[in-house]
Design an enzyme around this catalytic site. Structure first.
Site, short mmCIF file in Angstrom:
data_model
loop_
_atom_site.label_atom_id
_atom_site.label_comp_id
_atom_site.label_asym_id
_atom_site.label_seq_id
_atom_site.Cartn_x
_atom_site.Cartn_y
_atom_site.Cartn_z
N CYS A 125 10.86 -9.10 -1.10
CA CYS A 125 11.43 -10.46 -1.00
C CYS A 125 10.37 -11.54 -0.87
O CYS A 125 10.67 -12.73 -1.02
CB CYS A 125 12.42 -10.53 0.16
SG CYS A 125 13.77 -9.37 -0.06
N HIS A 266 13.41 -17.71 2.66
CA HIS A 266 14.03 -16.59 1.94
C HIS A 266 15.49 -16.45 2.36
O HIS A 266 15.79 -16.35 3.56
CB HIS A 266 13.25 -15.30 2.23
CG HIS A 266 13.95 -14.07 1.78
ND1 HIS A 266 14.50 -13.96 0.51
CD2 HIS A 266 14.22 -12.90 2.40
CE1 HIS A 266 15.06 -12.77 0.40
NE2 HIS A 266 14.90 -12.12 1.52
N ASN A 296 21.48 -12.59 -1.02
CA ASN A 296 20.04 -12.33 -0.99
C ASN A 296 19.62 -11.82 -2.37
O ASN A 296 20.00 -10.72 -2.76
CB ASN A 296 19.77 -11.29 0.10
CG ASN A 296 18.30 -10.96 0.25
OD1 ASN A 296 17.48 -11.31 -0.60
ND2 ASN A 296 17.95 -10.27 1.33
O1 UT7 Z 1 15.51 -9.40 2.26
C1 UT7 Z 1 14.57 -8.68 3.03
C2 UT7 Z 1 14.66 -9.09 4.44
N1 UT7 Z 1 15.98 -8.78 4.93
C3 UT7 Z 1 16.41 -9.31 6.01
O2 UT7 Z 1 15.73 -10.12 6.59
C4 UT7 Z 1 17.74 -8.87 6.56
C5 UT7 Z 1 17.61 -8.70 8.04
N2 UT7 Z 1 18.78 -8.21 8.71
C6 UT7 Z 1 19.98 -8.84 8.73
O3 UT7 Z 1 20.22 -9.80 8.03
C7 UT7 Z 1 21.00 -8.36 9.71
O4 UT7 Z 1 20.37 -7.48 10.61
C8 UT7 Z 1 22.21 -7.64 9.07
C9 UT7 Z 1 23.08 -8.65 8.33
C10 UT7 Z 1 21.74 -6.56 8.11
C11 UT7 Z 1 23.04 -7.03 10.17
O5 UT7 Z 1 23.48 -8.05 11.07
P1 UT7 Z 1 23.22 -7.91 12.65
O6 UT7 Z 1 23.89 -9.04 13.29
O7 UT7 Z 1 21.75 -7.75 12.85
O8 UT7 Z 1 23.97 -6.61 12.99
P2 UT7 Z 1 23.38 -5.34 13.74
O9 UT7 Z 1 22.61 -4.50 12.77
O10 UT7 Z 1 22.70 -5.76 15.00
O11 UT7 Z 1 24.70 -4.61 14.11
C12 UT7 Z 1 25.66 -5.18 15.04
C13 UT7 Z 1 26.89 -4.32 14.98
C14 UT7 Z 1 26.58 -2.83 15.03
O12 UT7 Z 1 27.61 -2.20 15.74
P3 UT7 Z 1 27.37 -1.85 17.28
O13 UT7 Z 1 26.19 -0.93 17.32
O14 UT7 Z 1 27.14 -3.15 17.98
O15 UT7 Z 1 28.65 -1.18 17.67
C15 UT7 Z 1 26.64 -2.41 13.59
O16 UT7 Z 1 26.99 -1.06 13.44
O17 UT7 Z 1 27.55 -4.55 13.73
C16 UT7 Z 1 27.71 -3.30 13.06
N3 UT7 Z 1 27.58 -3.55 11.65
C17 UT7 Z 1 28.61 -3.91 10.90
N4 UT7 Z 1 29.89 -4.12 11.22
C18 UT7 Z 1 30.72 -4.50 10.24
C19 UT7 Z 1 26.46 -3.50 10.86
N5 UT7 Z 1 26.79 -3.85 9.62
C20 UT7 Z 1 28.11 -4.10 9.61
C21 UT7 Z 1 29.02 -4.52 8.63
N6 UT7 Z 1 30.31 -4.71 8.98
N7 UT7 Z 1 28.65 -4.74 7.37
#
Ligand code: UT7
Length: 364
Positions: A125, A266, A296
């Site tokens: 990215c 980004h 993205n």
């Molecule tokens: O392009 C290269 C660089 N990329 C990035 O910079 C992306 C970086 N990461 C992100 O944008 C975010 O971390 C995500 C969008 C991928 C995930 O969002 P988040 O707010 O960081 O969620 P998380 O990974 O901390 O997960 C929070 C909760 C988890 O459940 P528990 O453990 O709290 O019960 C996940 O399992 O949300 C859950 N979760 C989802 N729930 C519903 C993770 N993905 C999903 C989903 N739908 N798609």
């Protein structure tokens, strides 16, 4: 025209003389992504956690080179008939049409550029800003006069539609800028850049298989075939690295955050973008992006957002501008520039001409 503080105006600069972009016509909503992969998520979760409402996805008949060719041709058109003829093509992509050879020479051929040097650059990215930094250095050194910097990605080719962690995030696109030699006080001038990497995090964003370590020929598990990302640690790295890199490039330019009139980061996640801008102290009215509409688009994301904002005329030519990106590798990069005045051109992906179809050579 803005003359940035602390910057000698007589230093030769790489100047953006043309801007082009290409998006596949097919719009795919969050609901459609969820239904397609039977994902255990919701439209509310996706929009509230990422800011993404829809993205554009290319069909099976469109490759990265088709997107790249269209965006590159649009950038050449944008520079107009008096614009320079590109004498080098750099293609930032992590989704090349084939593992070998690079996609860039084919794109240069399809543009009719003749025997110019053309190569791919893989910085995920951060790809566009890595390529821009490289191209500007080559221009300043006299190695080339008018490098064409293209960023093109077809992430739909590497995303697992059944993976809720990544399927809602990515879209397909390309964008390009044509650089020319100019001076640091004119609109479109690239001023300073900052870049870096940390390979200790190389597993956080990766496709495990298909390379030399785990060739496709060994028979890959599903997990190894597709792009995977560990979102939470990547999120933390992204905020920290982009904020630090942006701070470094502002310092090198002699700008304070309060000097910035356009911030484009980004387009990975709206919350990441807000966190970076908040840390830097850049107010919402100076932040621009299009993540809501395109998701993205990896390496293409920064130039696509720049093209979108420039097409809308959100800033006058010469306005102090800050770009920053973060991606797999891990990699990050930032740049300061003066808002360009080139008219943005857009075009649909160009289908690959039949004459380039692979000819079977048979086996002995
Ligand atoms: O392009 C290269 C660089 N990329 C990035 O910079 C992306 C970086 N990461 C992100 O944008 C975010 O971390 C995500 C969008 C991928 C995930 O969002 P988040 O707010 O960081 O969620 P998380 O990974 O901390 O997960 C929070 C909760 C988890 O459940 P528990 O453990 O709290 O019960 C996940 O399992 O949300 C859950 N979760 C989802 N729930 C519903 C993770 N993905 C999903 C989903 N739908 N798609």
């Amino acid at each position: 025209m803005t003359t940035p503080p602390g910057r000698p105006a007589d230093r030769p600069a790489a100047v953006i003389g043309g801007i082009g972009a290409s998006l596949p016509p097919r719009v795919v909503t969050n609901q459609q992504v969820i239904e397609h992969g039977a994902l255990d998520t919701s439209t509310d979760w996706i929009t509230s956690r990422t800011g993404i409402h829809r993205r554009r996805l290319a069909g099976p008949d469109v490759g990265t080179g088709d997107l790249a060719t269209a965006a590159a041709r649009a950038a050449i058109d944008s520079a107009g008939p008096a614009g320079p003829r590109p004498d080098l093509l750099l293609l930032a992509t992590t989704t090349p049409d084939r593992p070998c050879p690079a996609t860039a020479p084919e794109v240069a051929h399809r543009l009719g550029l003749g025997p110019v040097p053309a190569f791919d650059l893989a910085a995920v990215c951060s790809g566009f800003l890595y390529a821009l930094t490289t191209a500007a250095a080559l221009l300043r050194s006299g190695t080339c006069q008018a490098p064409l910097v293209v960023a093109a990605e077809k992430y739909s080719a590497i995303i697992d539609p059944l993976d809720r962690d990544t399927a809602p995030l990515f879209g397909d696109a390309a964008a390009a800028v044509l650089l020319r030699r100019g001076d640091a006080a004119e609109p479109g001038a690239l001023l300073e850049t900052d870049w870096g990497s940390d390979g200790a995090g190389s597993d956080l964003i990766a496709i495990a298989g298909g390379g030399a370590r785990l060739p496709a020929t060994v028979g890959l598990r599903r997990e190894e075939q597709y792009f995977r990302m560990r979102g939470r640690p990547v999120y933390a790295h992204a905020v920290r690295r982009m904020a630090a890199s942006a701070t470094a490039v502002l310092g090198a330019t002699g700008w304070q955050p309060g000097d910035v009139r356009a911030f484009i980061g980004h387009q990975a996640n709206q919350r990441i973008l807000d966190a970076v801008a908040d840390r830097l102290g850049i107010p919402p009215r100076h932040r621009f992006g299009n993540i809501r509409e395109v998701g993205n688009t990896a390496g293409a994301s920064v130039p696509l957002a720049l093209a979108d904002a420039a097409a809308r005329g959100v800033r006058p030519p010469g306005a102090p501008t800050l770009l920053t990106a973060f991606g797999g590798g891990l990699t990050w990069a930032s740049a300061t520039l003066l808002w360009p005045d080139a008219p943005v051109r857009t075009a649909p992906p160009e289908p690959r001409p039949h004459t380039l179809d692979h000819k079977e050579v048979g086996t002995p």
